[in-house]
Each structure stands twice: as C-alpha cells, then as structure tokens.
Design a protein around this motif. Sequence first.
Motif, PDB file in Angstrom:
ATOM      1  N   ILE A   1       0.742  -1.345  -0.042  1.00 34.32           N
ATOM      2  CA  ILE A   1      -0.064  -0.032   0.036  1.00 34.32           C
ATOM      3  C   ILE A   1       0.831   1.291  -0.223  1.00 34.32           C
ATOM      4  O   ILE A   1       1.581   1.350   0.937  1.00 34.32           O
ATOM      5  CB  ILE A   1      -0.823  -0.066   1.236  1.00 34.32           C
ATOM      6  N   ILE A   2       0.669   2.049  -1.008  1.00 32.71           N
ATOM      7  CA  ILE A   2       1.554   3.346  -1.254  1.00 32.71           C
ATOM      8  C   ILE A   2       0.549   4.497  -0.901  1.00 32.71           C
ATOM      9  O   ILE A   2      -0.563   4.807  -1.612  1.00 32.71           O
ATOM     10  CB  ILE A   2       2.086   3.443  -2.427  1.00 32.71           C
ATOM     11  N   GLY A   3       0.735   5.230   0.238  1.00 30.68           N
ATOM     12  CA  GLY A   3      -0.314   6.455   0.675  1.00 30.68           C
ATOM     13  C   GLY A   3      -0.241   7.419  -0.181  1.00 30.68           C
ATOM     14  O   GLY A   3       0.530   7.787  -0.826  1.00 30.68           O
ATOM     15  N   ARG A   4      -1.235   8.321   0.079  1.00 31.09           N
ATOM     16  CA  ARG A   4      -1.643   9.569  -0.626  1.00 31.09           C
ATOM     17  C   ARG A   4      -0.058  10.426  -0.500  1.00 31.09           C
ATOM     18  O   ARG A   4       0.478  10.679   0.554  1.00 31.09           O
ATOM     19  CB  ARG A   4      -2.449  10.325   0.069  1.00 31.09           C
ATOM     20  N   GLY A   5       0.328  10.817  -1.558  1.00 29.92           N
ATOM     21  CA  GLY A   5       1.479  11.816  -1.674  1.00 29.92           C
ATOM     22  C   GLY A   5       2.734  11.089  -1.483  1.00 29.92           C
ATOM     23  O   GLY A   5       3.732  11.880  -1.123  1.00 29.92           O
ATOM     24  N   ALA A   6       2.911   9.895  -1.383  1.00 32.62           N
ATOM     25  CA  ALA A   6       4.209   9.205  -1.071  1.00 32.62           C
ATOM     26  C   ALA A   6       4.941   9.344  -2.437  1.00 32.62           C
ATOM     27  O   ALA A   6       4.522   9.362  -3.424  1.00 32.62           O
ATOM     28  CB  ALA A   6       4.015   7.751  -0.473  1.00 32.62           C
ATOM     29  N   TYR A   7       6.287   9.112  -1.897  1.00 28.31           N
ATOM     30  CA  TYR A   7       7.222   9.238  -3.000  1.00 28.31           C
ATOM     31  C   TYR A   7       8.073   8.065  -3.160  1.00 28.31           C
ATOM     32  O   TYR A   7       8.978   7.600  -2.213  1.00 28.31           O
ATOM     33  CB  TYR A   7       8.146  10.371  -3.004  1.00 28.31           C
ATOM     34  N   ILE A   8       8.237   7.109  -4.225  1.00 24.36           N
ATOM     35  CA  ILE A   8       9.118   6.103  -4.322  1.00 24.36           C
ATOM     36  C   ILE A   8      10.114   6.282  -5.383  1.00 24.36           C
ATOM     37  O   ILE A   8       9.828   6.302  -6.631  1.00 24.36           O
ATOM     38  CB  ILE A   8       8.175   4.836  -4.598  1.00 24.36           C
ATOM     39  N   ASP A   9      11.442   6.399  -5.298  1.00 24.49           N
ATOM     40  CA  ASP A   9      12.320   6.712  -6.035  1.00 24.49           C
ATOM     41  C   ASP A   9      12.594   5.711  -7.253  1.00 24.49           C
ATOM     42  O   ASP A   9      12.371   4.615  -6.868  1.00 24.49           O
ATOM     43  CB  ASP A   9      13.472   7.328  -5.469  1.00 24.49           C
ATOM     44  N   GLU A  10      13.470   6.009  -8.172  1.00 18.17           N
ATOM     45  CA  GLU A  10      13.866   5.048  -9.302  1.00 18.17           C
ATOM     46  C   GLU A  10      14.587   4.039  -8.769  1.00 18.17           C
ATOM     47  O   GLU A  10      15.501   4.244  -8.117  1.00 18.17           O
ATOM     48  CB  GLU A  10      14.738   5.921 -10.281  1.00 18.17           C
ATOM     49  N   GLY A  11      14.248   2.787  -9.143  1.00 19.80           N
ATOM     50  CA  GLY A  11      14.930   1.402  -8.862  1.00 19.80           C
ATOM     51  C   GLY A  11      14.658   1.065  -7.443  1.00 19.80           C
ATOM     52  O   GLY A  11      15.210   0.054  -6.963  1.00 19.80           O
ATOM     53  N   VAL A  12      13.724   1.545  -6.564  1.00 21.80           N
ATOM     54  CA  VAL A  12      13.536   1.225  -5.166  1.00 21.80           C
ATOM     55  C   VAL A  12      12.614   0.017  -5.095  1.00 21.80           C
ATOM     56  O   VAL A  12      11.972  -0.111  -6.291  1.00 21.80           O
ATOM     57  CB  VAL A  12      12.725   2.115  -4.294  1.00 21.80           C
ATOM     58  N   THR A  13      13.217  -1.157  -4.431  1.00 21.20           N
ATOM     59  CA  THR A  13      12.298  -2.268  -4.324  1.00 21.20           C
ATOM     60  C   THR A  13      11.808  -2.621  -2.986  1.00 21.20           C
ATOM     61  O   THR A  13      12.247  -2.187  -2.105  1.00 21.20           O
ATOM     62  CB  THR A  13      13.632  -3.409  -4.637  1.00 21.20           C
ATOM     63  N   LEU A  14      10.475  -2.915  -3.115  1.00 23.28           N
ATOM     64  CA  LEU A  14       9.606  -3.085  -2.099  1.00 23.28           C
ATOM     65  C   LEU A  14       9.105  -4.438  -1.886  1.00 23.28           C
ATOM     66  O   LEU A  14       8.736  -5.010  -3.229  1.00 23.28           O
ATOM     67  CB  LEU A  14       8.532  -2.192  -1.874  1.00 23.28           C
ATOM     68  N   GLY A  15       9.232  -5.368  -0.886  1.00 17.86           N
ATOM     69  CA  GLY A  15       8.926  -6.585  -0.906  1.00 17.86           C
ATOM     70  C   GLY A  15       7.454  -6.897  -0.797  1.00 17.86           C
ATOM     71  O   GLY A  15       6.737  -5.865  -0.931  1.00 17.86           O
ATOM     72  N   ALA A  16       6.809  -7.855  -0.418  1.00 13.53           N
ATOM     73  CA  ALA A  16       5.176  -8.236  -0.219  1.00 13.53           C
ATOM     74  C   ALA A  16       4.720  -7.306   0.800  1.00 13.53           C
ATOM     75  O   ALA A  16       5.684  -7.223   1.995  1.00 13.53           O
ATOM     76  CB  ALA A  16       4.890  -9.494  -0.264  1.00 13.53           C
ATOM     77  N   ASN A  17       3.500  -6.833   0.975  1.00 12.43           N
ATOM     78  CA  ASN A  17       2.839  -6.318   2.059  1.00 12.43           C
ATOM     79  C   ASN A  17       3.603  -5.321   2.835  1.00 12.43           C
ATOM     80  O   ASN A  17       3.396  -5.209   3.850  1.00 12.43           O
ATOM     81  CB  ASN A  17       2.603  -7.596   3.094  1.00 12.43           C
ATOM     82  N   CYS A  18       4.279  -4.501   2.230  1.00 11.81           N
ATOM     83  CA  CYS A  18       4.775  -3.120   2.840  1.00 11.81           C
ATOM     84  C   CYS A  18       3.876  -2.259   2.881  1.00 11.81           C
ATOM     85  O   CYS A  18       2.703  -1.989   1.719  1.00 11.81           O
ATOM     86  CB  CYS A  18       5.980  -2.762   1.874  1.00 11.81           C
ATOM     87  N   LYS A  19       3.778  -1.260   3.778  1.00 12.81           N
ATOM     88  CA  LYS A  19       2.915  -0.159   4.150  1.00 12.81           C
ATOM     89  C   LYS A  19       3.764   1.104   4.044  1.00 12.81           C
ATOM     90  O   LYS A  19       4.691   1.477   4.915  1.00 12.81           O
ATOM     91  CB  LYS A  19       1.871  -0.149   4.973  1.00 12.81           C
ATOM     92  N   ILE A  20       3.582   1.927   2.918  1.00 14.16           N
ATOM     93  CA  ILE A  20       4.064   3.170   2.675  1.00 14.16           C
ATOM     94  C   ILE A  20       3.097   4.296   3.072  1.00 14.16           C
ATOM     95  O   ILE A  20       2.358   4.541   2.292  1.00 14.16           O
ATOM     96  CB  ILE A  20       4.991   3.497   1.574  1.00 14.16           C
ATOM     97  N   GLN A  21       3.269   4.874   4.222  1.00 14.59           N
ATOM     98  CA  GLN A  21       2.004   5.847   4.720  1.00 14.59           C
ATOM     99  C   GLN A  21       2.313   7.318   3.813  1.00 14.59           C
ATOM    100  O   GLN A  21       3.239   7.675   3.281  1.00 14.59           O
ATOM    101  CB  GLN A  21       2.053   6.064   6.087  1.00 14.59           C
ATOM    102  N   ASN A  22       1.271   7.935   4.139  1.00 13.59           N
ATOM    103  CA  ASN A  22       1.035   9.146   3.428  1.00 13.59           C
ATOM    104  C   ASN A  22       2.276  10.249   3.517  1.00 13.59           C
ATOM    105  O   ASN A  22       2.807  10.376   4.608  1.00 13.59           O
ATOM    106  CB  ASN A  22      -0.202  10.033   3.761  1.00 13.59           C
ATOM    107  N   HIS A  23       2.660  10.676   2.366  1.00 11.87           N
ATOM    108  CA  HIS A  23       3.875  11.826   2.151  1.00 11.87           C
ATOM    109  C   HIS A  23       5.207  11.227   2.832  1.00 11.87           C
ATOM    110  O   HIS A  23       6.155  11.876   2.851  1.00 11.87           O
ATOM    111  CB  HIS A  23       3.513  12.837   2.753  1.00 11.87           C
TER     112      HIS A  23
END
Length: 200
Positions: free
Chosen positions: A42-64
Amino acid sequence: MASTARIQASADVHPSARIADGAVIWHLAQVRENAEIGPGCIIGRGAYIDEGVTLGANCKIQNHALVYAPARLADGVFIGPAACLTNDPHPRAISPAGELLGAGDWEMVGVTLETGASVGARAVVLGGVTIGAWALVAAGAVVTRDVPAHALVVGTPARQVGWVDHRARPLASDDRGGWLAPDGTRFVEADGGLRVEDAA
C-alpha cells in the motif's frame, strides 16, 4: 490475466515501474522508473518511491513518506507518515565553483530495511543504514547507524532504549538473560540483535 493492482488516477506511476498484484497506490503518489512494488503493498497519498527502489510483499508506505533510491525494503516493512529514507551522505546543490551538481556528481547510498521493520512518523533514516528485522524506529527519530533486529530506537540521534516483539510490544528481561514478550515468547540475543528462542 489482468493485474489486480489498484492505482488511483491522480497517482504518477512510470510505465517501467513493476506493480505486483494486490498493490494499492493512492492519490498523488509518485512511483519512479524501474521501481518494484511487491504484492499487497500500500502506497499512501503523496508518497514518493524513487527510481529503482524495491519493496517486498505487504509493505505499507504511509502518506507523504519519501523513499529514495537505492532503498531496499523486505517483506512487511512499515514506513510512517512523512518519514524519509535518505540517500546522500554529503548533500550539496552546487560545486565549489558554484555550478549546479547533476546526477553523475554524487553516489547514492540507500537504506535497507529487513523483514517486518517499522519506521515511525517523520523519522529520518540516513543513507547506508540497515534497519534489522522487526526493529522499531520511534516517531521523529534520526537514525544515523545500523539498528539491530527487534531493537527499539528513539531520539536524535537515535539510540536503543529496549527491544520489541513481532507486534512492536516492549520486551522485559528475565532471570536467565533473555527477553520475554507479553504473550510469553522468549527471545535471546544473537548476531547483535534478538531472535526467538529455539523450541526444546
């Protein structure tokens, strides 16, 4: 077979980003080139995931929250609202001659978060730091060095003040040199962090 990922219309997701089934990307989030978003994230409102970043399963990236390359997040990582994972150990906008620096003028150093680790709201983690499995970084902390598995760190700069279990509950020391969770699970120190004691 159609993807089951949900991406809000206002999100900015680069075509080369790989979004796994079950992921959700909310309003105004940005996912850059070649980023990998694992299943169920889940990638929250206004979050930023940069070029080439890797997220595994079931991560939570909260707002902003801001996750800068080349960060690597294992399964089940939590990044709190407005937290920042940095990548530049020597930040400068210009050279000594006053020229604007470009991408080739510095080396990115990413943050690594191991399985189940959590970073609280508005915390900052400096590039090159590793947060161990199931560790907990308190809200507002500034993390300048590696954090052991199951450690609880607070403050600026962050310092360890205790240990936590898999549900982020504090552990209590016992009379045998180990650590007990509220449910009775016993942990022992290993490799600089904690692990669940092997069953007899």
